[in-house]
Design an enzyme around this catalytic site. Structure first.
Site, short mmCIF file in Angstrom:
data_model
loop_
_atom_site.label_atom_id
_atom_site.label_comp_id
_atom_site.label_asym_id
_atom_site.label_seq_id
_atom_site.Cartn_x
_atom_site.Cartn_y
_atom_site.Cartn_z
N GLU A 159 -4.00 7.46 -5.05
CA GLU A 159 -4.24 6.72 -6.29
C GLU A 159 -5.52 7.23 -6.92
O GLU A 159 -6.50 7.46 -6.20
CB GLU A 159 -4.34 5.22 -5.99
CG GLU A 159 -3.02 4.67 -5.47
CD GLU A 159 -3.02 3.17 -5.24
OE1 GLU A 159 -4.02 2.50 -5.57
OE2 GLU A 159 -2.00 2.66 -4.74
N HIS A 162 -1.25 -0.09 -9.64
CA HIS A 162 -1.89 -1.01 -8.69
C HIS A 162 -2.47 -2.25 -9.40
O HIS A 162 -3.68 -2.49 -9.37
CB HIS A 162 -2.99 -0.28 -7.90
CG HIS A 162 -3.29 -0.90 -6.57
ND1 HIS A 162 -3.59 -0.20 -5.44
CD2 HIS A 162 -3.35 -2.21 -6.20
CE1 HIS A 162 -3.82 -1.02 -4.42
NE2 HIS A 162 -3.69 -2.26 -4.87
N ARG A 197 0.86 -1.19 0.00
CA ARG A 197 0.00 0.00 0.00
C ARG A 197 0.90 1.24 0.00
O ARG A 197 1.93 1.27 0.68
CB ARG A 197 -0.90 0.03 1.24
CG ARG A 197 -2.04 -0.99 1.23
CD ARG A 197 -3.09 -0.69 0.15
NE ARG A 197 -4.24 -1.57 0.20
CZ ARG A 197 -4.41 -2.66 -0.55
NH1 ARG A 197 -3.49 -3.03 -1.44
NH2 ARG A 197 -5.52 -3.37 -0.45
C1 DGY Z 1 -5.81 -6.30 -2.64
O1 DGY Z 1 -6.52 -7.28 -2.89
O2 DGY Z 1 -5.68 -5.87 -1.49
C2 DGY Z 1 -5.08 -5.67 -3.76
O3 DGY Z 1 -4.40 -4.53 -3.46
C3 DGY Z 1 -5.96 -5.52 -4.97
O4 DGY Z 1 -5.95 -6.77 -5.52
#
Ligand code: DGY
Length: 275
Positions: A218, A237, A189
């Protein structure tokens, strides 16, 4: 059914007072205020496991692309700047035989480590607690503290979930500990990294390069300072973004939701206490 783009908090629940289930189509749920859901007796579900291998593949794409300057190479050709072969032209860093430092040894971290064995790498990891299975099966070595990992790793990958304790965990101090040859990969993240401190650090060559799948804000905008640096590879992402995996995630999310609403056993309940 929510995505990581939805912020689920008091305001959300006030607008949806009959909501019984928040069905997040992601493994991460930092977009959801879990204590608030518990307070309102709302169930939260997520989609773990089905995206593990696909996300680990993306981490590896970033490891190889950063270490071997793949995007820079393409841009060099496109700009017609490739004049000749020469001994030190576009030299990168070795991956085979290097030491891989994994911060966060959950499912995706373990899948990244598994792949590293094929590259004959030494694997070190930092986690809240040791993971004996990772040590027994893959020969990974536990680092007692993050600083040790950062100073010893040739390549640093972070995969920890975003929580109050991981927010901003990578800043100027941490980057200064890294080797001047080390790629830094963030596929977890964005807010775990202080982006402007990463920007400064990259300009001073430590880390050597960054491979970023996630960002503080984002979508990141094209005029963000980080994107002006030649030693940054950025992708939008896309850790779990394959047709098969996104289809599996949608199916798991739908299964969670139907089970919750028809009062059957819910496969992926994050806060089962509300049941
Ligand atoms: C998640 O699943 O947490 C990812 O960041 C998106 O697939």
């Amino acid at each position: 059914m929510t995505m990581l783009t939805e912020k689920v908090d008091t305001e959300f629940l006030a607008a949806a007072p009959q909501c019984k289930v928040v069905d997040n189509m992601a493994v991460g749920y930092d977009n959801v205020d879990v204590p608030v859901l518990i307070e309102h007796n709302v169930l939260l579900t997520n989609t773990p496991d089905v995206l593990t291998e696909t996300t680990a593949d993306l981490v590896w794409a970033l490891i190889l692309a950063t270490a071997r300057r793949i995007v820079e190479g393409q841009k060099t050709i496109e700009a017609d700047d490739w004049k000749t072969w020469s001994p030190m032209f576009m030299v990168g860093q070795d991956v085979f035989g290097a030491t891989l430092g994994i911060v966060g040894a959950g499912r995706i971290g373990a899948a990244v480590a598994q792949r590293a064995t094929g590259f004959n790498m030494s694997i070190i990891y930092y986690n809240r607690r040791p993971v004996p299975a990772l040590e027994a099966q893959i020969g990974a070595t536990y680092c007692q503290d993050l600083d040790t990992l950062l100073t010893e790793a040739d390549i640093v990958v972070t995969l920890v979930p975003l929580t109050d304790s991981t927010r901003g965990m990578f800043g100027a101090r941490e980057f200064a500990l890294m080797k001047p040859t080390a790629p830094f990969i963030n596929a977890a993240r964005g807010p775990m990294v202080k982006e402007m401190e990463l920007y400064d650090a990259l300009q001073h060559g430590r880390p050597w390069v960054a491979g970023l799948n996630v960002f503080e804000q984002e979508p990141i905008r094209a005029d963000h300072p980080l994107l002006s640096l030649p030693n940054v590879i950025a992708v939008p992402h896309i850790g779990s973004a394959t047709v098969a995996t996104r289809t599996r995630m949608a199916t798991v999310a739908a299964t969670n939701l139907v089970a919750a609403l028809t009062r059957q056993a819910v496969p992926n309940a994050v806060n089962p206490e509300v049941l």
